[in-house]
Design an enzyme around this catalytic site. Structure first.
Site: not given
Length: 448
Positions: A418-420
């Site tokens: 998850d790039h968040r």
């Protein structure tokens, strides 16, 4: 006189609102004991046996095998009272009040008491209770009544899944007649309406060729139970998580040699250490270094929640579909302990006896798709987790080792994240550390 008590489908936990009847374990006329399993149901998370809190004679069953019932719908009725005891039926039904039940049905899988031998009886004192109309015995879901006109009043629908299914197909629930208790609209009612709408030819369809709809003659498989839950979860993951994937090839020759040495030293009678157990141990060591990937995102609070424990899920393919059992507190386990738990959960997955608690609460997932004979993949994150490590098959390949071309055991590792929760540097660092441990298992000794 005996008292007839109604046993309803209990709340099976984890937010489940309905279950499918897989197999009845009792028949009308059978004597049951308190806490005896009476039906096997499949939820979106697991297959479980539901125990009855009353002892007595089964007077009616509600729902055929394969039908779905919402939580709170009647499952069966039981006649309890002293006549059962006098017949020698063996059921523990000394009291005719609802308080005589055990109350151990809220989690859906009983108290672990062994089932008693079923015995069909027709005691004199229960004739009136057992002789119920055929419409209520083996009560299958009745056919929907004619479509009523819309009414301004509210629609009583227990299951949010039913509401979502209706929205997806633009159905007005006010026009449906529910076949459940007190007119409750069930999924079967909505699916019947969907089929009816699909079969009804519209103005354009009447003018078109039958060949214009290739799906008309295709086989239809219902997305429900485990398969439906997987579909919903994967769709939600793709919809909500901005994922990215990185991958690397690694020389697993030393890892395979270390595994062989471990199993050889353990002796013939000891359980073998699996490759999956070794990779799981590598994951826990990597997550200790990169805790960002053992987290979840709270969308409403706009916060990243880093989790203190590693509950490691691993993908397991079964006849009922893909499931992800969870090894709890994997960070505190040895390789041997992780391997034993993986073996136990895998057997439970194979036999369909995993509980909802064993299928939920994961914080990171390990997906060994190499068992299917493929080298690489871009896994879909198991929502609401933040990352998944994918492992391809380990095969002999040409590899430069110590400056020389040699045949080595090579594996492709892929990390979807998850790039968040982190940037590529963190994800790359995690994956590189995993690859280094695969190539040099001695690195794990630092974290033992």
């Amino acid at each position: 006189m005996p008292q007839v008590l109604e046993f309803k489908l209990p709340d099976l936990g984890e937010g489940l609102t309905e279950a499918e009847i897989v197999r009845w374990l009792v028949e009308v006329g059978d004597v049951v004991a308190i806490d005896q399993p009476v039906v096997e149901v499949e939820t979106a998370k697991a297959m479980v046996e539901v125990p009855c809190p009353y002892g007595g004679v089964v007077t009616a069953r509600f729902g055929d095998e394969g039908s779905e019932l919402p939580v709170g719908a009647p499952l069966l009725t039981v006649a309890v009272g002293s006549p059962v005891e006098s017949t020698g039926g063996g059921a523990d039904a000394d009291s005719g009040t609802e308080d005589s039940g055990s109350g151990n049905v809220l989690v859906g899988y009983g108290t672990g008491a062994p089932p008693v031998r079923r015995r069909r009886v027709r005691p004199e004192g229960l004739k009136a209770a057992v002789a119920v109309p055929a419409a209520s015995v083996e009560a299958a879901t009745p056919a929907p009544s004619p479509v009523p006109e819309p009414s301004p009043g509210p629609v009583a629908v227990v299951s949010p899944l039913v509401r979502r299914l209706a929205r997806q197909h633009d159905l007005d629930l006010r026009r449906l007649a529910g076949s459940g208790p007190d007119g409750l609209i069930l999924r079967a009612d909505v699916e019947s309406a969907i089929r009816s709408a699909a079969e009804a030819p519209g103005p354009e369809a009447a003018a078109s060729s039958p060949a214009a709809s290739p799906a008309a003659d295709g086989e239809r498989v219902a997305l429900r139970g485990v398969r439906g839950a997987v579909a919903d979860k994967l769709a939600r993951s793709r919809r909500e998580i901005p994922d990215a994937t990185c991958w690397v090839d690694a020389d697993a020759t030393e890892l395979m040699a270390a595994r062989a040495a471990m199993n050889s030293a353990a002796g013939a009678g000891a359980a073998k250490v699996s490759v999956l157990a070794l990779l799981a141990r590598v994951c826990t060591a990597a997550l200790a270094r990169y805790p960002e990937l053992n987290s979840t995102v709270d969308q409403e609070a706009r916060e990243i929640v880093r989790l203190p424990q590693v509950h490691l899920g691993f993908a397991a393919q079964t006849e009922r579909g893909l499931v992800v059992p969870v090894v709890r507190d994997a960070h505190a386990r040895t390789t041997e302990s992780i391997g034993a738990e993986i073996a136990r959960l895998t057997e439970a997955a194979r036999t369909g006896t995993l509980t909802p608690a064993e299928l939920t609460g994961g914080t990171f997932t390990l997906n060994n798709y190499g068992v299917f004979g493929v080298d690489g993949s871009t896994p879909i994150i198991n929502h609401p987790e933040a990352a998944m490590l994918g492992v391809g098959r380990i095969v002999p390949k040409p590899w430069v080792h110590e400056g020389q071309l040699a045949v080595r055991q090579v594996v492709q590792l892929s990390l979807t994240f998850d790039h968040r929760v982190c940037d590529g540097g963190t994800a790359g660092g995690f994956l590189r550390y995993v690859a280094d441990c695969v190539e040099q298992p001695a690195l794990l000794l630092r974290s033992v």
